[in-house]
Design a protein around this motif. Structure first.
Motif, PDB file in Angstrom:
ATOM      1  N   ALA A 242       0.839  -1.198   0.000  1.00  0.00           N
ATOM      2  CA  ALA A 242       0.000   0.000   0.000  1.00  0.00           C
ATOM      3  C   ALA A 242       0.873   1.245   0.000  1.00  0.00           C
ATOM      4  CB  ALA A 242      -0.920   0.022   1.224  1.00  0.00           C
ATOM      5  N   ASP A 243       0.371   2.279  -0.627  1.00  0.00           N
ATOM      6  CA  ASP A 243       0.948   3.622  -0.508  1.00  0.00           C
ATOM      7  C   ASP A 243       0.020   4.401   0.412  1.00  0.00           C
ATOM      8  OD1 ASP A 243       3.102   3.270  -2.371  1.00  0.00           O
ATOM      9  OD2 ASP A 243       1.637   3.393  -3.987  1.00  0.00           O
ATOM     10  N   VAL A 244       0.509   4.756   1.584  1.00  0.00           N
ATOM     11  CA  VAL A 244      -0.321   5.389   2.596  1.00  0.00           C
ATOM     12  C   VAL A 244       0.184   6.794   2.894  1.00  0.00           C
ATOM     13  CG1 VAL A 244      -0.820   3.141   3.625  1.00  0.00           C
ATOM     14  CG2 VAL A 244       1.019   4.537   4.570  1.00  0.00           C
ATOM     15  N   THR A 245      -0.695   7.630   3.392  1.00  0.00           N
ATOM     16  CA  THR A 245      -0.297   8.973   3.806  1.00  0.00           C
ATOM     17  C   THR A 245       0.822   8.878   4.841  1.00  0.00           C
ATOM     18  OG1 THR A 245      -2.543   9.746   3.429  1.00  0.00           O
ATOM     19  CG2 THR A 245      -1.119  11.129   4.781  1.00  0.00           C
ATOM     20  N   THR A 246       1.864   9.668   4.672  1.00  0.00           N
ATOM     21  CA  THR A 246       3.040   9.567   5.541  1.00  0.00           C
ATOM     22  C   THR A 246       2.676   9.629   7.014  1.00  0.00           C
ATOM     23  OG1 THR A 246       4.485  10.523   3.854  1.00  0.00           O
ATOM     24  CG2 THR A 246       5.239  10.660   6.129  1.00  0.00           C
ATOM     25  N   ALA A 247       1.817  10.553   7.361  1.00  0.00           N
ATOM     26  CA  ALA A 247       1.455  10.723   8.775  1.00  0.00           C
ATOM     27  C   ALA A 247       0.678   9.542   9.329  1.00  0.00           C
ATOM     28  CB  ALA A 247       0.641  12.009   8.939  1.00  0.00           C
ATOM     29  N   ALA A 248       0.154   8.673   8.446  1.00  0.00           N
ATOM     30  CA  ALA A 248      -0.648   7.530   8.891  1.00  0.00           C
ATOM     31  C   ALA A 248       0.070   6.203   8.691  1.00  0.00           C
ATOM     32  CB  ALA A 248      -1.984   7.512   8.147  1.00  0.00           C
ATOM     33  N   THR A 249       1.375   6.235   8.532  1.00  0.00           N
ATOM     34  CA  THR A 249       2.127   5.004   8.268  1.00  0.00           C
ATOM     35  C   THR A 249       1.984   4.008   9.414  1.00  0.00           C
ATOM     36  OG1 THR A 249       3.741   6.260   6.969  1.00  0.00           O
ATOM     37  CG2 THR A 249       4.378   4.048   7.691  1.00  0.00           C
ATOM     38  N   GLY A 250       2.273   4.450  10.621  1.00  0.00           N
ATOM     39  CA  GLY A 250       2.164   3.565  11.779  1.00  0.00           C
ATOM     40  C   GLY A 250       0.745   3.108  12.013  1.00  0.00           C
ATOM     41  N   ALA A 251      -0.204   4.022  11.878  1.00  0.00           N
ATOM     42  CA  ALA A 251      -1.608   3.677  12.093  1.00  0.00           C
ATOM     43  C   ALA A 251      -2.079   2.661  11.063  1.00  0.00           C
ATOM     44  CB  ALA A 251      -2.466   4.938  12.039  1.00  0.00           C
ATOM     45  N   SER A 252      -1.640   2.812   9.813  1.00  0.00           N
ATOM     46  CA  SER A 252      -2.032   1.866   8.767  1.00  0.00           C
ATOM     47  C   SER A 252      -1.548   0.463   9.102  1.00  0.00           C
ATOM     48  CB  SER A 252      -1.460   2.312   7.420  1.00  0.00           C
ATOM     49  OG  SER A 252      -1.973   3.566   7.030  1.00  0.00           O
ATOM     50  N   LEU A 253      -0.292   0.357   9.511  1.00  0.00           N
ATOM     51  CA  LEU A 253       0.249  -0.953   9.854  1.00  0.00           C
ATOM     52  C   LEU A 253      -0.453  -1.548  11.072  1.00  0.00           C
ATOM     53  CD1 LEU A 253       3.994  -0.276   9.114  1.00  0.00           C
ATOM     54  CD2 LEU A 253       2.628  -2.113   8.108  1.00  0.00           C
ATOM     55  N   SER A 254      -0.794  -0.722  12.014  1.00  0.00           N
ATOM     56  CA  SER A 254      -1.528  -1.217  13.193  1.00  0.00           C
ATOM     57  C   SER A 254      -2.875  -1.802  12.780  1.00  0.00           C
ATOM     58  CB  SER A 254      -1.730  -0.085  14.195  1.00  0.00           C
ATOM     59  OG  SER A 254      -0.503   0.303  14.774  1.00  0.00           O
ATOM     60  N   GLU A 255      -3.544  -1.146  11.843  1.00  0.00           N
ATOM     61  CA  GLU A 255      -4.851  -1.636  11.390  1.00  0.00           C
ATOM     62  C   GLU A 255      -4.707  -2.923  10.590  1.00  0.00           C
ATOM     63  OE1 GLU A 255      -7.795  -0.553  12.278  1.00  0.00           O
ATOM     64  OE2 GLU A 255      -6.853   0.996  13.519  1.00  0.00           O
ATOM     65  N   VAL A 256      -3.662  -3.024   9.778  1.00  0.00           N
ATOM     66  CA  VAL A 256      -3.431  -4.260   9.018  1.00  0.00           C
ATOM     67  C   VAL A 256      -3.182  -5.423   9.976  1.00  0.00           C
ATOM     68  CG1 VAL A 256      -1.854  -5.433   7.434  1.00  0.00           C
ATOM     69  CG2 VAL A 256      -2.588  -3.091   6.959  1.00  0.00           C
ATOM     70  N   ILE A 257      -2.342  -5.196  10.975  1.00  0.00           N
ATOM     71  CA  ILE A 257      -2.061  -6.249  11.958  1.00  0.00           C
ATOM     72  C   ILE A 257      -3.328  -6.594  12.739  1.00  0.00           C
ATOM     73  CG2 ILE A 257      -0.779  -6.780  14.062  1.00  0.00           C
ATOM     74  CD1 ILE A 257       1.506  -5.049  12.871  1.00  0.00           C
ATOM     75  N   LYS A 258      -4.137  -5.587  13.034  1.00  0.00           N
ATOM     76  CA  LYS A 258      -5.395  -5.848  13.748  1.00  0.00           C
ATOM     77  C   LYS A 258      -6.306  -6.750  12.929  1.00  0.00           C
ATOM     78  CE  LYS A 258      -8.913  -3.050  13.821  1.00  0.00           C
ATOM     79  NZ  LYS A 258      -9.774  -1.851  14.049  1.00  0.00           N
ATOM     80  N   GLU A 259      -6.386  -6.504  11.620  1.00  0.00           N
ATOM     81  CA  GLU A 259      -7.244  -7.331  10.772  1.00  0.00           C
ATOM     82  C   GLU A 259      -6.722  -8.762  10.700  1.00  0.00           C
ATOM     83  OE1 GLU A 259     -10.072  -6.607   9.866  1.00  0.00           O
ATOM     84  OE2 GLU A 259     -10.167  -4.415   9.876  1.00  0.00           O
ATOM     85  N   ILE A 260      -5.403  -8.919  10.644  1.00  0.00           N
ATOM     86  CA  ILE A 260      -4.831 -10.261  10.638  1.00  0.00           C
ATOM     87  C   ILE A 260      -5.179 -10.985  11.933  1.00  0.00           C
ATOM     88  CG2 ILE A 260      -2.664 -11.573  10.680  1.00  0.00           C
ATOM     89  CD1 ILE A 260      -1.483  -9.427   8.819  1.00  0.00           C
ATOM     90  N   ARG A 261      -5.006 -10.316  13.044  1.00  0.00           N
ATOM     91  CA  ARG A 261      -5.258 -10.955  14.340  1.00  0.00           C
ATOM     92  C   ARG A 261      -6.744 -11.244  14.553  1.00  0.00           C
ATOM     93  NH1 ARG A 261      -0.797  -8.114  18.388  1.00  0.00           N
ATOM     94  NH2 ARG A 261       0.791  -9.699  17.972  1.00  0.00           N
ATOM     95  N   THR A 262      -7.600 -10.389  14.037  1.00  0.00           N
ATOM     96  CA  THR A 262      -9.038 -10.648  14.148  1.00  0.00           C
ATOM     97  C   THR A 262      -9.410 -11.923  13.418  1.00  0.00           C
ATOM     98  OG1 THR A 262      -9.567  -8.298  14.340  1.00  0.00           O
ATOM     99  CG2 THR A 262     -11.337  -9.746  13.598  1.00  0.00           C
ATOM    100  N   LEU A 263      -8.864 -12.105  12.218  1.00  0.00           N
ATOM    101  CA  LEU A 263      -9.162 -13.314  11.453  1.00  0.00           C
ATOM    102  C   LEU A 263      -8.523 -14.537  12.110  1.00  0.00           C
ATOM    103  CD1 LEU A 263     -10.505 -14.532   8.996  1.00  0.00           C
ATOM    104  CD2 LEU A 263      -8.503 -13.894   7.635  1.00  0.00           C
TER     105      LEU A 263
END
Length: 370
Positions: A242-263
């Protein structure tokens, strides 16, 4: 590593190509010219001329493409994770050549490589379309019958560094960060292969996937996130990009990891699981609806060493994947085996990554490409 592939179909066009696992000569012609096309493909594959007069032009074109590629963050991220994961000495880990390599090639080397690698034993000929089967068989025997067997196919074992590793490439002032998150995946044809493909569609590999709905639709961090399962003859990986907004880099990765862990902790509901099964089965049918795409699927099947009935069994196997199997496939994503590459403005990105709990204790390394 290469396996030679020639293809034919029923419209107009011809070309040659090379990738990580195969080299190909392809031609598309009207049905009545099939025999002529077979002869042309055979001539190109067996007796290429490699004229000295063309080499300088080819080198210049490739060096120009290389210079452009090195300005693209996605290319840099891909080169970084493959080099770190497979190692710089493995063919899979060397996705970007250097200008010096191109400059050093001479036609004698090309001829020697062709002689050492192209042969009937490691080749496949695919012809798809409308044609006279007897005439085509006769044309194939005439054009390819005398081809020397040549060497066996070379399959180089893979010993990947499975992580955890976080690699950063600095692009000062970049408004976006390019993220590549990689996990080992089941081998093609294994029991977990198709469940992993369906799970991937649910998690990040379709427009209606969970990750897409989260960081694109709900959060607005990115425009086009996506994940895929990359299958190679001796390895497989799951990748998220993904290409994400610079200021949301950490938040984006946190959400991706959250989705993995939820599944990983909760299997999908029956309706969501059924939707993804139908999507994957329907996509497979659509992707194999033309002669060229069918040839590509057959070539992929053979390159990966899959059974000859693979195309026949894929849809029933996909429709049989259960929610529990999707959950089990997600549980194969172990953060201790993760490879993460982020290309972006490191003075902004690095503090965000250091604040993500899952990355605590994982060394963060800055790298350069090439």
């Amino acid at each position: 590593m290469r396996d030679w592939v020639a293809v034919g179909a029923c419209v107009a066009g011809a070309g040659a190509g090379a990738g990580a696992t195969s080299s190909s000569v392809s031609i598309n012609v009207l049905s009545e010219r099939t025999a002529d096309a077979i002869a042309l493909v055979a001539d190109v594959a067996q007796r290429p001329s490699f004229p000295d007069s063309e080499l300088a032009r080819v080198k210049a074109n490739w060096n120009r493409r290389l210079a452009i590629a090195l300005t693209q963050p996605g290319t840099l991220a891909n080169a970084a994770w493959t080099r770190a994961y497979y190692g710089p000495d493995h063919p899979y880990g060397r996705v970007l050549p250097t200008a010096a390599q191109f400059g050093a090639y001479q036609t004698g080397q090309l001829k020697a490589w062709h002689a050492a690698n192209f042969g009937a034993k490691r080749s496949h000929l695919y012809i798809a379309g409308k044609f006279d089967a007897a005439a085509v068989k006769a044309a194939v025997e005439k054009s390819f019958g005398g081809w020397a067997a040549g060497p066996d196919r070379a399959l180089i074992p893979v010993n990947p560094k499975a992580g955890p590793q976080v690699l950063l490439i600095d692009r000062p002032g970049a408004p976006q960060s390019t993220i590549n998150l990689v996990f080992p995946a089941p081998a093609a044809g294994s029991a977990s292969d198709i469940p992993t493909r369906v799970m991937n569609a649910l998690l990040g590999g379709s427009f209606s996937s969970r990750i897409t709905r989260n960081i694109r639709e709900n959060k607005g961090y990115t425009y086009s996130p996506g994940s895929s399962v990359a299958l190679l003859p001796t390895n497989a990986v799951w990748t998220f990009n993904a290409d994400v907004t610079t200021a949301a880099t950490g938040a984006s990765l946190s959400e991706v990891i959250k989705e993995i862990r939820t599944l990983q902790t909760t299997p999908p509901g029956d309706e969501e699981a059924a939707g993804m099964r139908q999507y994957m089965a329907g996509l497979f049918v659509i992707q194999n609806s033309t002669p060229g795409s069918l040839v590509n699927s057959l070539a992929t099947r053979d390159a990966l060493g899959l059974p000859r009935d693979w195309l026949d069994t894929y849809v029933p196997a996909t429709l049989a994947v259960t929610p529990a199997q999707m959950q089990a496939a997600a549980n194969a994503f172990d953060l201790s085996k993760m490879t993460l590459v982020v290309v972006g403005d490191l003075k902004v990105v690095t503090p965000q990554l250091q604040a993500v709990p899952e990355f605590k204790g994982i060394p963060i390394k800055t790298v350069t490409i090439p």
